[in-house]
Design a protein around this motif. Structure first.
Motif: not given
Length: 382
Positions: A81-99
């Motif tokens: 979340a800290a990285k998400y805020r730092e880069m001012k992101a507005d979306g996520i690509v979740a790639f992998g298993g359930g984790s």
């Protein structure tokens, strides 16, 4: 027939090579800067960089967080979340298993509304909509790309907390069976059994409905008919396709019907001993299925038909035959025979049982269960 309701408000894309549609979906999403959340193994294999390439192809900025562990923790959510805020992101690509998907759901929640993910534990605590998630599963197991749950481990309590909200559903899910071909056999087995258990428990749940039954039955047909050949050869695209779609249908089923004692009891096992979720589920499954025989209302025969190798119901079928078939399946897939073999010790059973009783899944298990029942089942599963 009792009252029920359902909705499937997502955009789901299936097909070989469908990951190449990621740029198109990113443009549709309106995102301008996304964080890719994944795990270290996929990063090492170069798969995360491939995903980053597709993101850049869409003209959208991106960065990556690839430190997601098997049972993701509150600390991992905080870092992502800290990285998400730092880069001012507005979306996520979740790639992998359930984790990675669990972490993605938690990140968009705390990034928008603040605080710790622990403050949102349970249901009806998510204030409203969150940023876009595009989920791309590389395993056929959790079905998290279509579920309303985020499950995060709180190490301060040795407890797996769950956050539930329809606002956490990924906006898009890309199901590409080619992404499953590099899975190790052990991962394919534990994830595949996990998906099968999602369907089985939702099918037996006291909260089941005709809608969840339809999803569960199709999931069981696809998984039961293909799990053996998929574990034997992960490059079998037809089997991989069946497992991936079966996992997705199972995820939809349990989003509406919940699960049962298997999942209620497996979460503490993973929280205390870091046993992979699918492995913990698979070990507990035959013990719980045997325990629930007393409450069977004729569904065990249908489950046997889906899971058995010949997919036929014997004329002399009795409920205990389902437990025997599950034990054979576990053995053929290399699942440990008991919890002790997975590193679990009996001294933690009272604490694990107390935590299991906090799960809402206990309430919909077909056979009612007390704390003493759960302790007994843990001992039996050792």
């Amino acid at each position: 027939m009792k009252e029920f309701s359902f909705k499937v408000p997502q955009n789901i894309v299936f097909g070989e090579g469908s990951i190449r549609k990621l740029p198109e979906l990113l443009k549709e999403s309106g995102c301008t800067n996304v964080l890719i959340i994944s795990g270290p193994r996929l990063r090492k294999m170069g798969k995360v960089d491939e995903v980053a390439g597709y993101v850049k192809e869409s003209g959208i900025g991106c960065d990556m967080f690839t430190d997601v562990e098997g049972n993701p923790s509150v600390d991992t959510v905080d870092k992502a979340a800290a990285k998400y805020r730092e880069m001012k992101a507005d979306g996520i690509v979740a790639f992998g298993g359930g984790s990675p998907m669990d972490v993605a759901k938690a990140v968009v929640l705390v990034a928008k509304y603040g605080g710790s993910i622990t403050e949102y534990e349970g249901g009806d605590k998510v204030p409203g909509p969150v940023d876009t998630i595009i989920a791309i599963p590389t395993t056929a197991g959790t079905g998290s790309e279509v579920t309303t749950f985020s499950v995060i481990t709180d190490h301060t309590r040795n407890y797996k907390l769950s956050v539930f909200s329809f606002d956490l559903l990924p906006k898009y899910a890309i199901l590409d069976p080619e992404l499953l071909t590099s899975m190790p056999a052990s991962v394919a087995a534990s994830c595949g059994i996990d998906a099968m258990i999602h369907a089985l428990e939702s099918y037996l749940s006291r909260a089941a409905s005709p809608f969840s039954d339809a999803m569960a039955e199709k999931a069981l047909e696809l998984i039961g008919g293909n799990i053996r050949r998929f574990v034997a050869n992960r490059e079998d695209i037809e089997a991989a396709s069946a497992m991936l779609t079966g996992s997705m249908f199972a995820g939809i089923a349990f989003s509406w019907a919940r699960l049962g004692n298997v999942h209620a009891m497996s979460h503490p096992v993973s929280a205390f001993f870091d046993v992979p979720h699918g492995v913990a589920n698979a070990i507990l499954l035959p013990v719980i299925v045997e325990y629930n025989e007393l409450a069977d209302q004729g569904r065990y025969a249908k489950l046997y038909q889906f899971i058995s190798e010949d997919h036929k119901i014997p004329e002399d079928f009795h409920a205990s035959m389902l437990t025997e078939e599950i034990l054979r399946l576990n053995k053929s897939l290399g699942i440990p025979a008991g919890l002790a073999e997975a590193g679990v010790t009996e001294d933690k059973i009272p604490e694990m049982a107390a935590d299991a009783m906090k799960s809402g899944n206990i309430l919909v298990n077909p056979r009612q269960s007390t704390l003493k029942d759960i302790e007994m089942l843990y001992h039996k599963a050792m």
